[in-house]
Design a protein around this motif. Structure first.
Motif, PDB file in Angstrom:
ATOM      1  N   UNK A 195      36.358  47.250  21.821  1.00 16.95           N
ATOM      2  CA  UNK A 195      35.314  46.557  21.060  1.00 16.95           C
ATOM      3  C   UNK A 195      34.885  47.389  19.857  1.00 16.95           C
ATOM      4  N   UNK A 196      34.752  48.700  20.057  1.00 15.59           N
ATOM      5  CA  UNK A 196      34.376  49.578  18.944  1.00 15.59           C
ATOM      6  C   UNK A 196      35.403  49.501  17.820  1.00 15.59           C
ATOM      7  N   UNK A 197      36.680  49.453  18.182  1.00 20.40           N
ATOM      8  CA  UNK A 197      37.734  49.361  17.170  1.00 20.40           C
ATOM      9  C   UNK A 197      37.651  48.043  16.413  1.00 20.40           C
ATOM     10  N   UNK A 198      37.293  46.959  17.100  1.00 21.26           N
ATOM     11  CA  UNK A 198      37.210  45.653  16.441  1.00 21.26           C
ATOM     12  C   UNK A 198      35.968  45.550  15.552  1.00 21.26           C
ATOM     13  N   UNK A 199      34.910  46.259  15.910  1.00 20.47           N
ATOM     14  CA  UNK A 199      33.757  46.293  15.010  1.00 20.47           C
ATOM     15  C   UNK A 199      34.119  47.013  13.717  1.00 20.47           C
ATOM     16  N   UNK A 200      34.951  48.034  13.836  1.00 21.54           N
ATOM     17  CA  UNK A 200      35.356  48.797  12.655  1.00 21.54           C
ATOM     18  C   UNK A 200      36.342  48.014  11.796  1.00 21.54           C
ATOM     19  N   UNK A 206      39.673  36.600  19.990  1.00 19.86           N
ATOM     20  CA  UNK A 206      38.380  36.168  20.527  1.00 19.86           C
ATOM     21  C   UNK A 206      37.266  37.163  20.232  1.00 19.86           C
ATOM     22  N   UNK A 207      37.458  38.427  20.583  1.00 24.80           N
ATOM     23  CA  UNK A 207      36.398  39.413  20.377  1.00 24.80           C
ATOM     24  C   UNK A 207      36.102  39.620  18.904  1.00 24.80           C
ATOM     25  N   UNK A 208      37.156  39.696  18.089  1.00 21.44           N
ATOM     26  CA  UNK A 208      36.947  39.865  16.648  1.00 21.44           C
ATOM     27  C   UNK A 208      36.194  38.693  16.044  1.00 21.44           C
ATOM     28  N   UNK A 209      36.535  37.485  16.492  1.00 28.92           N
ATOM     29  CA  UNK A 209      35.856  36.288  15.989  1.00 28.92           C
ATOM     30  C   UNK A 209      34.397  36.266  16.414  1.00 28.92           C
ATOM     31  N   UNK A 210      34.112  36.629  17.661  1.00 31.21           N
ATOM     32  CA  UNK A 210      32.725  36.662  18.130  1.00 31.21           C
ATOM     33  C   UNK A 210      31.902  37.685  17.358  1.00 31.21           C
TER      34      UNK A 210
END
Length: 398
Positions: A195-200, A206-210
């Motif tokens: 999740x931390x990597x996708x926030x960056x 799904x997680x990136x879109x959310x």
């Protein structure tokens, strides 16, 4: 002793892996609100009629039990790990709205080609080993977890890790408490970093879109909620779908005329999936809820605090709701089964599960028209230890 005076041991006994408990029909007819003793020794009420189960699932007075309130009886649903996803009220609806936007018909249609490719790859590997094998181990089990990993943006090389973690979470007999605790820690650590990597660096999974969609609306999901969403999708969406693929194929092959009818008319795949969901007599423990106030159901007043178990499989065989309920009708429509629950807590990922089941069946019909069970259907064995119902193996030949 009359049925109303009996205290039944639950889960109920079954003669074969695909057949319903003989007691279901009796309970629906004479004791729709039965008293049961669950494995931890506490008592609960069991609902088996369609109307009662549907009413319970949609009624906000039937609540999920939080695991942090110190309760140790059957009312404490220890089958549900304490993921940080809102479970009640407006916060739960907010979370459902945000996550539910991803599970649209358009999005599921977009996922179909990749699902089909994964299914074809798995069948390539399975058929490359010979002319027979375990359909569950080589096809039904890996397919949903590979799809979920793609949805979460997890690299293909980590799929086996996710398969292990998912099995560990839901299998109460194969792994020790220490092994489960270790697996939870490993998955939480992995997903937290993910999740931390996708926030960056946002992505279109799904997680990136959310992360991207919620950040601009003033109601962003927290890291804990994103973690709960990702882990919840794995736990709720892997074993249940994997086991349903195996059970669906076993049902269709147990009576060869069903498989032949699908080969002749593949347009029945969608209605067949719905009928398999309804006809499934091996759905696991059932949903446990507890009452937040006195409630009358099935002609009986249940007091505040009562634990209630709804048997969706029994409800889905109710003759008052389904004509010829004991028959598997591949063209049945409408089919308002309760396999995904009902009301505000109905399965959020049901569109995904339906799509996976349809794709699995389409690919099997196309690739393995001669598919057959390699043992008599009566010799299939129920999977023990899992909170969701399944078969230990699905031996097939082609």
């Amino acid at each position: 002793m009359s049925p109303n005076e009996q205290i039944l041991q639950y889960p109920l006994a079954y003669e074969t892996a695909l057949e319903p408990a003989a007691k279901w029909a009796e309970l629906r007819g004479t004791c729709p609100v039965a008293t049961i003793t669950v494995p931890d020794g506490s008592q609960a009420k069991l609902l088996t009629r369609y109307d009662d189960v549907r009413e319970m699932l949609a009624d906000p007075r039937f609540a999920r039990k939080d695991l942090t309130d110190g309760t140790t009886s059957a009312a404490a649903d220890t089958s549900e790990p304490p993921f940080s996803v809102p479970k009640h009220g407006e916060e739960h609806q907010r979370w459902r709205r945000m996550v539910g936007r991803w599970f649209t018909a358009k999005r599921m249609a977009a996922l179909r080609p990749q699902m089909t490719a994964i299914a074809d790859q798995l069948l390539d590997e399975m058929t490359g080993r010979g002319s027979s094998g375990d359909l569950k181990a080589h096809f039904a089990f890996p397919l949903p977890v590979y799809v979920i990993c793609d949805m979460l943006g997890v690299p293909a090389e980590d799929r086996d890790l996710f398969s292990y973690w998912s099995d560990n979470f839901l299998n109460l007999s194969r792994y020790s408490a220490q092994e489960r605790q270790t697996a939870v820690g490993e998955l939480v650590a992995y997903m937290s970093g993910h999740i931390a990597a996708k926030r960056a660096e946002p992505t279109d999974d799904l997680l990136g879109t959310l992360i991207e969609e919620s950040s601009g609306e003033g109601e962003a999901l927290t890291d804990a909620e994103l973690l709960g969403t990702g882990i919840g999708l794995l736990v709720a969406g892997h074993e249940t779908t994997a086991n349903m693929i195996g059970k669906m194929v076993a049902m269709l092959l147990a009576d060869r005329t069903r498989w032949e009818r699908l080969l002749e008319n593949p347009s029945l795949v969608r209605s067949t999936v719905e009928e398999a969901l309804r006809f499934d007599a091996n759905g696991g423990f059932g949903l446990r809820r507890f009452l937040t106030e006195d409630v009358e159901i099935g002609g009986e007043v249940l007091p505040n605090g009562t634990t209630v178990v709804c048997a969706m499989g029994a409800a889905n065989r109710d003759e008052t709701a389904f004509e010829n309920a004991a028959e598997m009708d591949l063209a049945r429509t409408p089919n308002p089964h309760l396999a995904f629950g009902a009301g505000p807590h109905s399965c959020l990922g049901q569109a995904l599960a339906r799509t996976e089941l349809q794709v699995a069946l389409e690919v099997l019909l196309r690739r393995l028209p001669s598919l057959a069970l390699d043992i008599p259907a009566t010799d299939l064995e129920r999977l023990e230890g899992l909170l969701v119902g399944g078969l230990s193996k699905v031996p097939v030949r082609w």
